[in-house]
Motif scaffolding. Structure first.
Motif, PDB file in Angstrom:
ATOM      1  N   ARG A 376      -1.164 -10.177  -3.552  1.00 59.73           N
ATOM      2  CA  ARG A 376      -0.519 -10.462  -4.930  1.00 59.73           C
ATOM      3  C   ARG A 376      -1.293  -9.630  -6.001  1.00 59.73           C
ATOM      4  O   ARG A 376      -0.824  -9.104  -6.911  1.00 59.73           O
ATOM      5  N   ARG A 418       9.394 -12.188  -3.781  1.00 60.21           N
ATOM      6  CA  ARG A 418       8.812 -13.173  -5.039  1.00 60.21           C
ATOM      7  C   ARG A 418       9.953 -14.170  -5.442  1.00 60.21           C
ATOM      8  O   ARG A 418       9.677 -15.391  -5.631  1.00 60.21           O
ATOM      9  N   THR A 453      10.292  -8.407 -13.771  1.00 61.73           N
ATOM     10  CA  THR A 453       9.175  -9.201 -13.407  1.00 61.73           C
ATOM     11  C   THR A 453       8.818 -10.255 -14.569  1.00 61.73           C
ATOM     12  O   THR A 453       8.530 -11.518 -14.307  1.00 61.73           O
TER      13      THR A 453
END
Length: 573
Positions: A376, A418, A453
Motif C-alpha cells: 500500500r 481496494r 481514489t
C-alpha cells in the motif's frame, strides 16, 4: 529571434507559443496550434497568417469576436506589442524582429582624454527640482515647442512604460526613440546600472537618421561623471564655447555641437543616465551659433529620466518578486513533499518490521500482513511521484482515438482490490452508445484515477459505502463528461473554494494535496475543467468535462460507438 505569442492574461498566463509556421490556428480545441483554456473562446477562433516579414490575425467567425488593442477586427496586421483578446484571454504579439540597434554597448565610446574633453556645462537642473510646463517656462521653449507638446511627449512615454513589452531593452529602446523626437536631438543612448555589479553600462542607442547608424557614438566622460556624482541634469554647448573642437582633434570629427545628460534617479538609488546630443555633421546647414537644446528641454529630459528610472526600478522589483515567489514555492514544495515521504517511509518500515518478524517466526499470516502494508505504501509513493512529474512540467496532450467508457472501466478495474477491502460497490451509469473521440488516454486515466481514489477514501468507514461513475455527452456545448459521486460525509463548505489548490487536502496525513490540482491541470490541458459540489442527499460529486473531438474516421457522435454488453459491469440509463 522568431515571432511568438505570449499569453499575459487568462488561465494559461505565461505560456509562450512560437510562430514557426506560416499559418497557425488559435482556439480552445486540442487540434489548434495555439490552444487557450478559455470557455468563451471558440474551438477554432482565429488564424495567424504570415506574409513576408509581417503577421496578420483573421477571425474565423468566432462567437465572441477577436479584438486587437480593444477593437473588434475581422482581419488585422499585427505590430510589436499588439494585444490580442479571444474570450477572456489576452495574448501579446512579438514579431521577433527587434528594433534595437545592434551592438549598442560596444559602439558607445566614453571620451576620457582631458586633451579631448573640456566640455563647458552651460545649464543645470537644481537637485530635487520639479519640472513645470506653463507660464514663463513655456515661453522659453526653443523652436516654438509648446507646453502641450511636452506634456504629450510625457504622456506617450508613460503609455510606453505601462504597455506590456517583450523585454526591458525593447521598452527602453522605444522610450529613447520617443525622447529624441520630443527634445529634438539627433542621437541618444541610455547607460543603466547593472543590478548585480552596480556598474553603469551602455544599454540602448538611437539615431533619428540612418546616416549615423554604423558609427560609434562618443560620450563625454566628464559630463556623465558629473551627472552621476551630483545627481543633476546638465547641458553643454561646444562649437565656439568648447575647446574640444580646436586643432582638428578626433572628437571634432564626430561633430558634436550640443548635448544634454540627466540622471535616471529611482526612489532609492541611481538607475543610470540618459544622454542625447546634436551633431554639426548631420546638420551642416545649421548655424553653429544657434542653440537648439536649452534649459526648458533639459527640464523635459529630466522628467523623462525620472519616469524611466521608476520603470526600471519597478521592473527589477517585479523580477525580484517572481524570484522570491519561486524560491518560496520551492521551499513549500520541499517541506510538504518531505512530510508526505516521511509518512510513507514510516509505513514501509512498519510493514518491513512485520515481514521481518514473520520470517523469523515462520508466521505466514504476519508476513502477509506486513507485505500488505508495504504494498500500500509503495502504491502511495508511486502515485506521489507520478503526480509530481505530471504537475512539474507543461505537457501537450497526445490525443488518440479512445472510447471513454473503456477508459472508465480500466480505471475502476485497477481499484477493484481496494473496493473489495472497503466492502464497496461501484455503480455505473455510462452512456450506452459512447462514440470514440480524440483525447489523451494516459492523461485522462491519471485524472480520473485521482478523483476515484478520493471518492473511495471518502466512503471509508461508511455503513453502506457507494460510488457512482457516470459518463455522457453534452450536445449543446459539444463536450464529453465524467462524474464521480460518493455517499461520504461531503466536503466542508469552507473547503470547497480550495479543493483544487496545490497542497490543500481534507484527508489529513493520508493526502498529499497534489491529486486534484493534477487532475485540473490535465483537464485544462485538454481545454476542459473539473468542478466539485456537495450532493443534497449526502456525499460529494466531481464532474470532469472537455471538448468532444471526433476521430478521423467519424464525423458525428452517432457513429463508431461502443455498446456495453455482456462481460462488463451493469449499466443503468
Amino acid at each position: 529571434m522568431e515571432a511568438s505569442i505570449l499569453i499575459v492574461q487568462g488561465a494559461d498566463q505565461g505560456n509562450r507559443f512560437p510562430l514557426d509556421v506560416p499559418q497557425l490556428v488559435l482556439g480552445r480545441s486540442t487540434k489548434c496550434d495555439i490552444r487557450v483554456n478559455d470557455s468563451e473562446a471558440s474551438r477554432q477562433h482565429a488564424r495567424l497568417v504570415q506574409s513576408g516579414e509581417s503577421w496578420s490575425i483573421v477571425d474565423l467567425n468566432s462567437s465572441n469576436g477577436t479584438y486587437v488593442n480593444g477593437l473588434a477586427v475581422r482581419q488585422q496586421e499585427l505590430q510589436q506589442g499588439d494585444q490580442i483578446q479571444v474570450g477572456r484571454t489576452i495574448l501579446l504579439f512579438d514579431p521577433g524582429t527587434s528594433s534595437l540597434v545592434e551592438g549598442a554597448p560596444p559602439r558607445i565610446q566614453l571620451v576620457a582624454d582631458p586633451s579631448q574633453d573640456h566640455s563647458h556645462i552651460v545649464g543645470r537642473v537644481p537637485r530635487d527640482s520639479v519640472t513645470q510646463f506653463g507660464g514663463d517656462n513655456t515661453a522659453n521653449i526653443a523652436g516654438g515647442l509648446q507646453a502641450g507638446a511636452s506634456l504629450n511627449a510625457l504622456y506617450r512615454i508613460t503609455e510606453e512604460i505601462v504597455r506590456p513589452m517583450a523585454s526591458l531593452d525593447q521598452s527602453l529602446q522605444n522610450i529613447l526613440d520617443l525622447t529624441l523626437t520630443a527634445v529634438g536631438a539627433e542621437r541618444g543612448c541610455m547607460l543603466v546600472t547593472n543590478s548585480k555589479t552596480d556598474v553603469i553600462e551602455p544599454r540602448v542607442i538611437s539615431h533619428t537618421t540612418q546616416s549615423g547608424d554604423s558609427e560609434r557614438m562618443p560620450i563625454s566622460t566628464s559630463i556623465v561623471e558629473y551627472v552621476i556624482e551630483n545627481g543633476r541634469g546638465v547641458r553643454t554647448s561646444d562649437a565656439s564655447h568648447d575647446s574640444r573642437f580646436d586643432g582638428g582633434r578626433s572628437i571634432l570629427q564626430s561633430g558634436i555641437r550640443e548635448a544634454m545628460c540627466v540622471p535616471m534617479q529611482g526612489r532609492y538609488e541611481l538607475m543610470g543616465v540618459v544622454y542625447v546630443d546634436i551633431t554639426t555633421k548631420m546638420n551642416p546647414s545649421r548655424s553653429k551659433n544657434s542653440e537648439r537644446l536649452n534649459d526648458a528641454l533639459l527640464n523635459l529630459l529630466q522628467a523623462i529620466g525620472r519616469q524611466t528610472a521608476l520603470f526600471i526600478e519597478n521592473n527589477r522589483y517585479q523580477q525580484a518578486l517572481v524570484e522570491a515567489e519561486r524560491l518560496g514555492a520551492m521551499g513549500q514544495t520541499i517541506a510538504t513533499m518531505s512530510h508526505h515521504i516521511k509518512n510513507i517511509l514510516q509505513g514501509v518500515r512498519g510493514g518491513g518490521y512485520l515481514v521481518d518478524n514473520g520470517l523469523h517466526q515462520h508466521d505466514e499470516k504476519t508476513i502477509k500482513q506486513g507485505w500488505g502494508i508495504v504494498e500500500r505504501n509503495l502504491d502511495r509513493i508511486y502515485n506521489l511521484v507520478m503526480d509530481m512529474l505530471q504537475f512539474s512540467k507543461e505537457r501537450q496532450p497526445e490525443p488518440r482515438s479512445t472510447n471513454l467508457n473503456v477508459l472508465i472501466l480500466e480505471v475502476c478495474e485497477l481499484m477493484a482490490a481496494r473496493c473489495e477491502e472497503f466492502g464497496l460497490s461501484i455503480d455505473f451509469e455510462l452512456l450506452q452508445d459512447m462514440p470514440n473521440s480524440l483525447f489523451d488516454p494516459d492523461g485522462l486515466h491519471r485524472a480520473l484515477l485521482n478523483v476515484l481514489t478520493n471518492a473511495i477514501d471518502a466512503v471509508d468507514g461508511e455503513e453502506s459505502p457507494r460510488v457512482i461513475v457516470r459518463s455522457g455527452i453534452d450536445h449543446v456545448s459539444e463536450t464529453v463528461w465524467v462524474e464521480v459521486e460518493d455517499n461520504g460525509p461531503g466536503i466542508p463548505e469552507e473547503e470547497l473554494p480550495k479543493m483544487f489548490h496545490l497542497f490543500e487536502s481534507t484527508k489529513g496525513s493520508r493526502g498529499t494535496g497534489l491529486g486534484l490540482p493534477v487532475s485540473r491541470k490535465i483537464l485544462t490541458e485538454h481545454g476542459g475543467d473539473i468542478s466539485a459540489e456537495n450532493v443534497s442527499t449526502g456525499g460529494a460529486r466531481f464532474r470532469m468535462h472537455w471538448p468532444f473531438v471526433p476521430d478521423d474516421e467519424t464525423h458525428s457522435i452517432e457513429s463508431n460507438t461502443l455498446n456495453l454488453g455482456d462481460g462488463l459491469p451493469p449499466v443503468s440509463d
